[in-house]
Design a protein around this motif. Structure first.
Motif, PDB file in Angstrom:
ATOM      1  N   PHE A 180       0.830  -1.206   0.000  1.00  0.00           N
ATOM      2  CA  PHE A 180       0.000   0.000   0.000  1.00  0.00           C
ATOM      3  C   PHE A 180       0.867   1.259   0.000  1.00  0.00           C
ATOM      4  CE2 PHE A 180      -2.777   3.294   1.739  1.00  0.00           C
ATOM      5  CZ  PHE A 180      -3.870   3.142   0.909  1.00  0.00           C
ATOM      6  N   VAL A 181       1.958   1.253   0.759  1.00  0.00           N
ATOM      7  CA  VAL A 181       2.860   2.405   0.772  1.00  0.00           C
ATOM      8  C   VAL A 181       3.449   2.620  -0.624  1.00  0.00           C
ATOM      9  CG1 VAL A 181       5.024   3.340   1.672  1.00  0.00           C
ATOM     10  CG2 VAL A 181       3.427   2.206   3.220  1.00  0.00           C
ATOM     11  N   PHE A 182       3.947   1.538  -1.232  1.00  0.00           N
ATOM     12  CA  PHE A 182       4.510   1.655  -2.578  1.00  0.00           C
ATOM     13  C   PHE A 182       3.444   2.074  -3.584  1.00  0.00           C
ATOM     14  CE2 PHE A 182       8.273   0.010  -0.916  1.00  0.00           C
ATOM     15  CZ  PHE A 182       9.245  -0.180  -1.880  1.00  0.00           C
ATOM     16  N   GLY A 183       2.285   1.408  -3.528  1.00  0.00           N
ATOM     17  CA  GLY A 183       1.235   1.691  -4.501  1.00  0.00           C
ATOM     18  C   GLY A 183       0.707   3.105  -4.408  1.00  0.00           C
ATOM     19  N   SER A 184       0.419   3.561  -3.191  1.00  0.00           N
ATOM     20  CA  SER A 184      -0.123   4.912  -3.019  1.00  0.00           C
ATOM     21  C   SER A 184       0.888   5.967  -3.440  1.00  0.00           C
ATOM     22  CB  SER A 184      -0.550   5.132  -1.567  1.00  0.00           C
ATOM     23  OG  SER A 184       0.540   4.941  -0.679  1.00  0.00           O
ATOM     24  N   PHE A 185       2.171   5.711  -3.176  1.00  0.00           N
ATOM     25  CA  PHE A 185       3.215   6.652  -3.575  1.00  0.00           C
ATOM     26  C   PHE A 185       3.349   6.726  -5.096  1.00  0.00           C
ATOM     27  CE2 PHE A 185       7.753   7.246  -4.680  1.00  0.00           C
ATOM     28  CZ  PHE A 185       7.919   8.549  -4.249  1.00  0.00           C
ATOM     29  N   VAL A 202       0.566   8.672  -7.072  1.00  0.00           N
ATOM     30  CA  VAL A 202       0.632  10.142  -7.051  1.00  0.00           C
ATOM     31  C   VAL A 202       2.001  10.662  -7.507  1.00  0.00           C
ATOM     32  CG1 VAL A 202      -1.083  10.281  -5.219  1.00  0.00           C
ATOM     33  CG2 VAL A 202       1.337  10.235  -4.607  1.00  0.00           C
ATOM     34  N   TYR A 203       2.872   9.779  -7.970  1.00  0.00           N
ATOM     35  CA  TYR A 203       4.240  10.185  -8.329  1.00  0.00           C
ATOM     36  C   TYR A 203       4.299  11.281  -9.393  1.00  0.00           C
ATOM     37  CZ  TYR A 203       9.248   9.861  -9.009  1.00  0.00           C
ATOM     38  OH  TYR A 203      10.591  10.157  -9.080  1.00  0.00           O
ATOM     39  N   PRO A 204       3.366  11.342 -10.359  1.00  0.00           N
ATOM     40  CA  PRO A 204       3.427  12.451 -11.331  1.00  0.00           C
ATOM     41  C   PRO A 204       3.392  13.825 -10.684  1.00  0.00           C
ATOM     42  CG  PRO A 204       2.005  10.733 -12.169  1.00  0.00           C
ATOM     43  CD  PRO A 204       2.359  10.335 -10.758  1.00  0.00           C
ATOM     44  N   LEU A 205       2.932  13.928  -9.444  1.00  0.00           N
ATOM     45  CA  LEU A 205       2.916  15.222  -8.757  1.00  0.00           C
ATOM     46  C   LEU A 205       4.326  15.731  -8.461  1.00  0.00           C
ATOM     47  CD1 LEU A 205      -0.019  14.657  -6.220  1.00  0.00           C
ATOM     48  CD2 LEU A 205      -0.062  15.963  -8.351  1.00  0.00           C
ATOM     49  N   THR A 206       5.344  14.877  -8.604  1.00  0.00           N
ATOM     50  CA  THR A 206       6.724  15.342  -8.452  1.00  0.00           C
ATOM     51  C   THR A 206       7.114  16.295  -9.573  1.00  0.00           C
ATOM     52  OG1 THR A 206       7.575  13.397  -9.649  1.00  0.00           O
ATOM     53  CG2 THR A 206       7.452  13.250  -7.247  1.00  0.00           C
ATOM     54  N   LEU A 207       6.230  16.442 -10.547  1.00  0.00           N
ATOM     55  CA  LEU A 207       6.448  17.402 -11.634  1.00  0.00           C
ATOM     56  C   LEU A 207       6.534  18.829 -11.099  1.00  0.00           C
ATOM     57  CD1 LEU A 207       6.459  17.887 -14.776  1.00  0.00           C
ATOM     58  CD2 LEU A 207       3.977  18.121 -14.596  1.00  0.00           C
ATOM     59  N   GLY A 217       4.551  19.484  -0.513  1.00  0.00           N
ATOM     60  CA  GLY A 217       3.266  19.967  -0.031  1.00  0.00           C
ATOM     61  C   GLY A 217       2.100  19.345  -0.780  1.00  0.00           C
ATOM     62  N   ILE A 218       2.163  19.328  -2.108  1.00  0.00           N
ATOM     63  CA  ILE A 218       1.064  18.793  -2.916  1.00  0.00           C
ATOM     64  C   ILE A 218       1.038  17.267  -2.831  1.00  0.00           C
ATOM     65  CG2 ILE A 218       0.039  18.702  -5.225  1.00  0.00           C
ATOM     66  CD1 ILE A 218       1.559  21.290  -5.855  1.00  0.00           C
ATOM     67  N   LEU A 219       2.170  16.647  -3.143  1.00  0.00           N
ATOM     68  CA  LEU A 219       2.259  15.187  -3.078  1.00  0.00           C
ATOM     69  C   LEU A 219       2.062  14.705  -1.646  1.00  0.00           C
ATOM     70  CD1 LEU A 219       4.708  12.880  -4.908  1.00  0.00           C
ATOM     71  CD2 LEU A 219       4.618  12.749  -2.423  1.00  0.00           C
ATOM     72  N   ASP A 220       2.635  15.434  -0.692  1.00  0.00           N
ATOM     73  CA  ASP A 220       2.534  15.046   0.714  1.00  0.00           C
ATOM     74  C   ASP A 220       1.078  15.033   1.182  1.00  0.00           C
ATOM     75  OD1 ASP A 220       4.953  16.703  -0.017  1.00  0.00           O
ATOM     76  OD2 ASP A 220       5.706  15.740   1.789  1.00  0.00           O
ATOM     77  N   ALA A 221       0.332  16.075   0.789  1.00  0.00           N
ATOM     78  CA  ALA A 221      -1.072  16.162   1.170  1.00  0.00           C
ATOM     79  C   ALA A 221      -1.875  15.031   0.544  1.00  0.00           C
ATOM     80  CB  ALA A 221      -1.643  17.513   0.751  1.00  0.00           C
ATOM     81  N   ALA A 222      -1.570  14.689  -0.701  1.00  0.00           N
ATOM     82  CA  ALA A 222      -2.282  13.603  -1.374  1.00  0.00           C
ATOM     83  C   ALA A 222      -2.029  12.271  -0.676  1.00  0.00           C
ATOM     84  CB  ALA A 222      -1.845  13.527  -2.833  1.00  0.00           C
ATOM     85  N   LEU A 223      -0.777  12.043  -0.251  1.00  0.00           N
ATOM     86  CA  LEU A 223      -0.451  10.792   0.443  1.00  0.00           C
ATOM     87  C   LEU A 223      -1.139  10.715   1.800  1.00  0.00           C
ATOM     88  CD1 LEU A 223       3.348  10.212  -0.296  1.00  0.00           C
ATOM     89  CD2 LEU A 223       1.427   8.762  -0.956  1.00  0.00           C
ATOM     90  N   ILE A 224      -1.087  11.805   2.554  1.00  0.00           N
ATOM     91  CA  ILE A 224      -1.705  11.803   3.881  1.00  0.00           C
ATOM     92  C   ILE A 224      -3.208  11.551   3.775  1.00  0.00           C
ATOM     93  CG2 ILE A 224      -2.302  13.271   5.848  1.00  0.00           C
ATOM     94  CD1 ILE A 224       0.448  14.515   5.665  1.00  0.00           C
ATOM     95  N   GLU A 240      -2.491  10.568  11.972  1.00  0.00           N
ATOM     96  CA  GLU A 240      -2.043  11.734  11.195  1.00  0.00           C
ATOM     97  C   GLU A 240      -0.697  12.297  11.650  1.00  0.00           C
ATOM     98  OE1 GLU A 240      -3.655  16.075   9.546  1.00  0.00           O
ATOM     99  OE2 GLU A 240      -4.904  14.858  10.879  1.00  0.00           O
ATOM    100  N   PRO A 241      -0.444  12.490  12.967  1.00  0.00           N
ATOM    101  CA  PRO A 241       0.873  13.013  13.375  1.00  0.00           C
ATOM    102  C   PRO A 241       2.032  12.132  12.922  1.00  0.00           C
ATOM    103  CG  PRO A 241      -0.690  13.138  15.181  1.00  0.00           C
ATOM    104  CD  PRO A 241      -1.340  12.310  14.120  1.00  0.00           C
ATOM    105  N   GLN A 242       1.838  10.815  12.968  1.00  0.00           N
ATOM    106  CA  GLN A 242       2.900   9.902  12.543  1.00  0.00           C
ATOM    107  C   GLN A 242       3.098   9.954  11.034  1.00  0.00           C
ATOM    108  OE1 GLN A 242       0.826   6.908  15.091  1.00  0.00           O
ATOM    109  NE2 GLN A 242       2.853   5.959  15.142  1.00  0.00           N
ATOM    110  N   PHE A 243       2.012  10.110  10.298  1.00  0.00           N
ATOM    111  CA  PHE A 243       2.139  10.231   8.838  1.00  0.00           C
ATOM    112  C   PHE A 243       2.927  11.487   8.471  1.00  0.00           C
ATOM    113  CE2 PHE A 243      -2.122   7.824   8.139  1.00  0.00           C
ATOM    114  CZ  PHE A 243      -1.480   6.630   8.431  1.00  0.00           C
ATOM    115  N   VAL A 244       2.618  12.577   9.150  1.00  0.00           N
ATOM    116  CA  VAL A 244       3.334  13.833   8.893  1.00  0.00           C
ATOM    117  C   VAL A 244       4.815  13.667   9.216  1.00  0.00           C
ATOM    118  CG1 VAL A 244       3.574  16.247   9.593  1.00  0.00           C
ATOM    119  CG2 VAL A 244       1.289  15.263   9.258  1.00  0.00           C
TER     120      VAL A 244
END
Length: 291
Positions: A208-213, A216-221, A228-235, A247-251
């Motif tokens: 799930f960590v690999f898949g979710s990352f 949303v990887y195109p957001l590294t564009l 901020g953008i990719l991070d928010a999408a992952l959280i 949530e605190p641990q994810f951040v």
């Protein structure tokens, strides 16, 4: 230690394609060139990274025009992998709950990746096809910006084809393989960060960590790899699965990942520039004739 190990792997895989696209460039110098360009491109406005890359190529007796053609080809290959990543992510998410939005995202981004690869293939086939692709792209761009001259775009693509020669056919496949491994290494850094803050596998599994990352990887564009953008999408994705209490641990996990992939990489770029300038000064002194 694991964070630095996977970071080293990521940077080595990232540097490999340039060795296939620039004749006479070994892996060590490709790594140094990439790190230095990342540093200058982050802290200074463009084309600072291009200026530094050209200076490095000249100091290594590499034709800067050939070198920058290789850099362009490397960038296009990375864009193809960047938009291919969601399809790989869907394969990981197949072991978990798969949303329809993930499939749509993977499909659309894969089409972009395929379009880039097809364009590169046709460009490598000859001047006529290269001219047609450049002209078509120029006409599309001219609808958005009136200052674009399609004929100039066509000539630029033809010139680019002449510089890259047959390197598209011989270098694309191994380069894409290395860049896929680079993206997976990036995901591995994130996984280590997630585990280091105490998030167990029954909350966020490896797949799930690999898949979710990767989805949303195109957001590294976006600047700073989508900070901020990719991070928010992952959280947001992780909270839907694990609940708000994590949530605190994810951040914290994402902060560790960003420090490793951004700050440590910037520091490595600073070291690369320092070593290159030091060796260049020593080389210049060695060439000065004694009085």
């Amino acid at each position: 230690i694991l964070l630095l190990f996977f970071l080293a792997l990521r940077q080595l895989f990232n540097a490999f394609p340039l060795t296939r696209f620039v004749k006479g460039l070994p892996l060590g110098r490709s790594l140094q060139n990439d790190l230095a360009a990342f540093l200058t491109g982050t802290i200074a406005p463009p084309p600072s990274d291009v200026v530094l890359r050209v200076a490095m190529f000249k100091s290594w007796d590499i034709d800067p025009v050939e070198g920058m053609a290789g850099v362009t080809l490397n960038s296009l290959t990375f864009y193809a992998v960047r938009f291919l990543a969601p399809a790989i992510g869907v394969a990981f998410l197949a072991f978990n709950e798969l949303a329809a939005g993930h499939l749509l995202s993977a499909l659309l981004s894969s089409l972009i990746s395929i379009a880039i690869l097809i364009a590169l293939y046709f460009i490598s086939q000859g001047d006529r096809l290269a001219h047609l692709i450049g002209l078509t792209a120029g006409r599309v761009a001219a609808r958005v910006r009136k200052t674009v001259i399609p004929d100039e775009w066509a000539q630029a693509v033809v010139d680019f084809r002449a510089k890259i020669g047959d390197r598209v056919q011989t270098g694309i496949i191994p380069s894409m393989g290395a860049l896929v491994l680079m993206v997976l290494s990036d995901a591995a850094i994130l996984l280590v960060a997630v585990r280091s803050v105490g998030i167990p596998s029954d909350v966020l599994s490896l797949t799930f960590v690999f898949g979710s990352f990767l989805v949303v990887y195109p957001l590294t564009l976006f600047p700073l790899a989508g900070l901020g953008i990719l991070d928010a999408a992952l959280i947001t994705t992780w909270l839907d699965v694990a609940g708000d209490s994590y949530e605190p641990q994810f951040v914290a996990a994402l902060i560790i990942w960003r420090v490793t992939t951004l700050l440590v990489t910037l520091g490595s770029g600073l070291v690369s520039v320092f070593l290159w300038r030091r060796l260049e000064r020593r080389r210049s002194q060695d060439h000065v004739a004694p009085v």
